[in-house]
Motif scaffolding. Structure first.
Motif, PDB file in Angstrom:
ATOM      1  N   UNK A 236     -24.351  -1.695  -1.392  1.00 30.90           N
ATOM      2  CA  UNK A 236     -23.528  -2.904  -1.232  1.00 30.90           C
ATOM      3  C   UNK A 236     -21.974  -2.364  -1.444  1.00 30.90           C
ATOM      4  N   UNK A 237     -21.513  -1.947  -0.612  1.00 24.94           N
ATOM      5  CA  UNK A 237     -20.081  -1.418  -0.751  1.00 24.94           C
ATOM      6  C   UNK A 237     -19.399  -1.296   0.689  1.00 24.94           C
ATOM      7  N   UNK A 238     -18.001  -1.388   0.718  1.00 25.89           N
ATOM      8  CA  UNK A 238     -17.307  -1.313   1.900  1.00 25.89           C
ATOM      9  C   UNK A 238     -16.022  -0.437   1.715  1.00 25.89           C
ATOM     10  N   UNK A 239     -15.724   0.113   2.792  1.00 28.79           N
ATOM     11  CA  UNK A 239     -14.366   1.030   2.830  1.00 28.79           C
ATOM     12  C   UNK A 239     -13.370   0.485   3.879  1.00 28.79           C
ATOM     13  N   UNK A 240     -11.983   0.562   3.473  1.00 31.04           N
ATOM     14  CA  UNK A 240     -10.901   0.241   4.163  1.00 31.04           C
ATOM     15  C   UNK A 240      -9.904   1.501   4.232  1.00 31.04           C
ATOM     16  N   UNK A 241      -9.469   1.665   5.349  1.00 30.31           N
ATOM     17  CA  UNK A 241      -8.450   2.555   5.335  1.00 30.31           C
ATOM     18  C   UNK A 241      -7.024   1.904   5.951  1.00 30.31           C
ATOM     19  N   UNK A 242      -6.208   1.927   4.976  1.00 27.69           N
ATOM     20  CA  UNK A 242      -5.072   1.194   5.301  1.00 27.69           C
ATOM     21  C   UNK A 242      -3.867   2.400   5.800  1.00 27.69           C
ATOM     22  N   UNK A 243      -3.491   2.419   6.845  1.00 25.61           N
ATOM     23  CA  UNK A 243      -2.509   3.417   7.238  1.00 25.61           C
ATOM     24  C   UNK A 243      -1.385   2.554   8.086  1.00 25.61           C
ATOM     25  N   UNK A 244      -0.184   3.616   7.991  1.00 29.67           N
ATOM     26  CA  UNK A 244       0.830   3.172   8.900  1.00 29.67           C
ATOM     27  C   UNK A 244       2.285   3.677   8.077  1.00 29.67           C
ATOM     28  N   UNK A 248       5.155  -1.107   4.926  1.00 32.47           N
ATOM     29  CA  UNK A 248       4.568  -1.934   5.876  1.00 32.47           C
ATOM     30  C   UNK A 248       3.611  -2.746   5.236  1.00 32.47           C
ATOM     31  N   UNK A 249       3.398  -2.904   3.824  1.00 31.78           N
ATOM     32  CA  UNK A 249       2.595  -3.706   2.974  1.00 31.78           C
ATOM     33  C   UNK A 249       1.210  -3.290   2.592  1.00 31.78           C
ATOM     34  N   UNK A 250       1.232  -2.136   2.304  1.00 29.69           N
ATOM     35  CA  UNK A 250      -0.228  -1.702   2.383  1.00 29.69           C
ATOM     36  C   UNK A 250      -0.591  -1.952   0.688  1.00 29.69           C
ATOM     37  N   UNK A 251       0.362  -1.698  -0.126  1.00 33.11           N
ATOM     38  CA  UNK A 251      -0.034  -2.044  -1.590  1.00 33.11           C
ATOM     39  C   UNK A 251      -0.321  -3.687  -1.653  1.00 33.11           C
ATOM     40  N   UNK A 252       0.818  -4.507  -0.869  1.00 31.99           N
ATOM     41  CA  UNK A 252       0.278  -5.781  -1.097  1.00 31.99           C
ATOM     42  C   UNK A 252      -0.859  -6.261  -0.320  1.00 31.99           C
ATOM     43  N   UNK A 253      -1.636  -5.639   0.758  1.00 24.78           N
ATOM     44  CA  UNK A 253      -2.811  -5.890   1.292  1.00 24.78           C
ATOM     45  C   UNK A 253      -3.687  -5.875   0.021  1.00 24.78           C
ATOM     46  N   UNK A 254      -3.565  -4.842  -0.581  1.00 24.73           N
ATOM     47  CA  UNK A 254      -4.775  -4.331  -1.727  1.00 24.73           C
ATOM     48  C   UNK A 254      -4.640  -5.475  -2.624  1.00 24.73           C
ATOM     49  N   UNK A 255      -3.400  -5.845  -3.201  1.00 23.68           N
ATOM     50  CA  UNK A 255      -3.437  -7.116  -4.100  1.00 23.68           C
ATOM     51  C   UNK A 255      -4.182  -8.346  -3.545  1.00 23.68           C
ATOM     52  N   UNK A 388      -7.358  -0.387   9.209  1.00 24.12           N
ATOM     53  CA  UNK A 388      -6.299  -1.333   9.319  1.00 24.12           C
ATOM     54  C   UNK A 388      -5.040  -0.514   9.498  1.00 24.12           C
ATOM     55  N   UNK A 389      -4.407  -0.777  10.780  1.00 21.49           N
ATOM     56  CA  UNK A 389      -3.050  -0.261  10.750  1.00 21.49           C
ATOM     57  C   UNK A 389      -2.004  -1.199  10.569  1.00 21.49           C
ATOM     58  N   UNK A 390      -1.200  -1.001   9.439  1.00 24.80           N
ATOM     59  CA  UNK A 390      -0.138  -1.679   9.095  1.00 24.80           C
ATOM     60  C   UNK A 390       0.928  -1.209   9.928  1.00 24.80           C
ATOM     61  N   UNK A 391       1.380  -2.238  10.922  1.00 24.47           N
ATOM     62  CA  UNK A 391       2.330  -1.842  11.772  1.00 24.47           C
ATOM     63  C   UNK A 391       3.794  -2.226  11.159  1.00 24.47           C
ATOM     64  N   UNK A 392       4.767  -1.831  11.932  1.00 27.16           N
ATOM     65  CA  UNK A 392       6.296  -2.643  11.710  1.00 27.16           C
ATOM     66  C   UNK A 392       6.036  -4.113  11.954  1.00 27.16           C
ATOM     67  N   UNK A 393       7.180  -4.697  11.556  1.00 30.37           N
ATOM     68  CA  UNK A 393       7.219  -6.243  11.566  1.00 30.37           C
ATOM     69  C   UNK A 393       7.315  -6.617  12.821  1.00 30.37           C
ATOM     70  N   UNK A 394       6.297  -7.700  13.049  1.00 33.47           N
ATOM     71  CA  UNK A 394       6.295  -8.334  14.352  1.00 33.47           C
ATOM     72  C   UNK A 394       6.624  -9.778  14.155  1.00 33.47           C
TER      73      UNK A 394
END
Length: 518
Positions: A236-244, A248-255, A388-394
């Motif tokens: 019962x675990x899950x892995x996420x890769x945030x790149x970009x 682009x908000x990778x730390x904010x996504x974790x919070x 999860x690709x954290x892109x430039x601001x859309x």
């Protein structure tokens, strides 16, 4: 009056004599048996049964008592008229509870039960290494006999799960980090913690709403998927890769993930971990319902793509995998001097090996600015399940930022300005962090903030366009130079042949002249 008091004293004396006579004629064993028989007869004619849940079971605290107390606190806030208020340690919420000898009704699956909180004074206790409280507390559960199987099979388990969820929501979330050099704290734990107060949520996170909804649904399925993971035989675990790109908000996504699920965060600093065994110990000391984070994993230790370093043959790939420079952190020794010697294999076992199953309901999150630098073995499903690709601001993300920082809805902005923003935002390639800084600087003047933002986006788009043209010209020049070099190489290859033909012609002319002279 004297006669009245005299007759009353006589009656009391007779009662005292009868009581002493009963104690002599009926010993305690007989009285206990008679009381037990009376209770059996009474239970034969009653439709209820009773269960006692005491606060202390022997010398240990009864967890079921604490769970019932916390569970009933959600019921008494609505129906109770006299309540007791408590606030637990490391909790941000006030808990309501039943007062002494108070009762409350609860309903479960259409069955009504009665809870009674009983508080009595404890008898004088002898010497004990662990003194007990002066008051004896407990809950009494009254249910109908026909509902006994339903209550014992499902109701108490439901109370325990509900209480655990309430306890986790009421407690302050914590942010952990591993101690420097693997040292232990005063309690013998390798993690140090501080309260986690990050305000980021998915509502305030600036990213594409469609992608955001997809992540929320995935998190919801994971949190409610205990039976699914057990049925499929998966941990019962899950892995996420945030790149970009940065900002682009990778730390904010974790919070936002931690606030949405109510999980604690373990921020793992790999440069402070020296061996694979130390990495496993850190994993064993993490709790369930937590997020384990390794930020900028490409900068922590060398996890380069093994295929890039050795394109010639498979043997070189295997050698690069065992190469100490590939295994160790950059700039750190691999000998016995206390340097970092974490291997790629150790990190893979940390995320997907047998040791990763020592806890449940945990999420692994890796962040990186350069996904191409990571080894493919670290990116496959089962380790990093969702990329999860954290892109430039859309433009959709920009609307969220305008609402967060300026309080502007779409109706508050001019349609022409919105159209210009939509046209230029993708060309500018600005990060949400850069745009947020512009909005914060002018948050008191909303019109000025929007105007300066539009100008900054246009300038950035022009710079990108110019740099793109320069890049194309440079590429054309490079191509021209390459073609010239290729032509020169061809000429160099053909020149020896041309020289030989010239020498042969000269020789023929000399021979012809000699023949004419003769």
């Amino acid at each position: 009056m004297k006669e009245y008091w005299g007759s009353l004293a006589s009656i009391l004396g007779v009662l005292a004599f009868c009581q002493s006579l009963l104690h002599v004629l009926f010993p305690p064993e007989l009285r206990f048996a008679t009381l037990k028989l009376f209770n059996r007869v009474f239970n034969m004619f009653t439709s209820y049964c009773y269960f006692d849940i005491t606060e202390i079971d022997g010398v240990n605290t009864n967890e079921l008592y604490n769970a019932v107390q916390l569970y009933l606190s959600s019921c008494v806030t609505i129906s109770g008229s006299r309540l007791s208020l408590t606030r637990a340690l490391n909790s941000s919420a006030i808990t309501f509870g039943l007062t002494n000898n108070d009762t409350i009704f609860d309903t479960f699956n259409g069955v009504t039960v009665l809870w009674e909180h009983i508080v009595t004074q404890r008898q004088a206790q002898t010497f004990s290494w662990r003194p007990l409280p002066d008051e004896k507390r407990g809950f009494t559960l009254r249910i109908k006999k026909k509902d006994k199987s339903l209550i014992l099979d499902s109701y108490l388990d439901y109370i325990m799960e509900k209480a655990n969820d309430m306890r986790r929501k009421n407690e302050d979330r914590l942010l952990y980090t591993n101690s420097r050099g693997g040292s232990l704290d005063s309690r013998g734990h390798p993690w140090e913690s501080v309260p986690f107060k990050h305000p980021s949520t998915f509502e305030t996170l600036a990213m594409d709403p469609v992608k955001k909804a997809e992540i929320i649904e995935d998190l919801k399925d994971f949190a409610n998927g205990q039976s699914f993971y057990q049925k499929t035989g998966r941990a019962w675990k899950r892995g996420y890769l945030l790149y970009g790109p940065p900002g682009t908000g990778k730390s904010s996504m974790i919070a936002a993930m931690a606030n949405y699920l109510g999980y604690d965060i373990y921020d793992l600093e790999l440069t402070e971990v020296h061996h694979n065994s130390e990495l496993r110990k850190l994993l064993m000391k993490t709790s369930s319902k937590s997020i384990i984070v390794i930020e900028d994993i490409d900068c922590s230790i060398d996890l380069s793509n093994r295929k890039k370093g050795s394109p010639n043959n498979s043997s070189s790939i295997g050698s690069s995998y065992c190469d100490p420079e590939m295994r160790s952190g950059p700039g750190l020794s691999t000998g016995d001097e206390g340097g970092n010697s974490i291997t790629l294999s150790g990190l893979l076992n940390f995320t997907d090996g047998l040791w990763s199953c020592c806890g449940s309901e945990r999420i692994f999150v890796f962040t990186t600015n350069h996904i191409d630098k990571l080894d493919p073995a670290l990116l496959r499903s089962g380790r990093m399940d969702m990329h999860v690709f954290m892109s430039y601001c859309s433009f959709p993300a920009l609307r969220i930022l305008l609402k967060n920082y300026l309080g502007n809805a779409e109706s508050d902005l001019d349609e022409g300005v919105l159209k210009e923003l939509e046209e230029v935002i993708d060309k500018a390639e600005m990060t949400p962090a850069d745009i947020s800084e512009l909005l914060i600087k002018n948050r008191r003047n909303k019109d000025r903030a929007v105007i300066e933002l539009l100008e900054a986006l246009k300038n950035k788009a022009e710079m990108k366009l110019k740099s793109g043209e320069c890049g194309r010209e440079k590429n054309l020049n490079d191509v021209g130079e390459e073609e010239e070099e290729e032509e020169q190489e061809k000429r160099a290859l053909e020149s020896p042949k041309e020289g030989c033909d010239y020498e042969d012609s000269i020789k023929k002319e000399e021979e012809d002249e000699e023949k004419k002279i003769k």
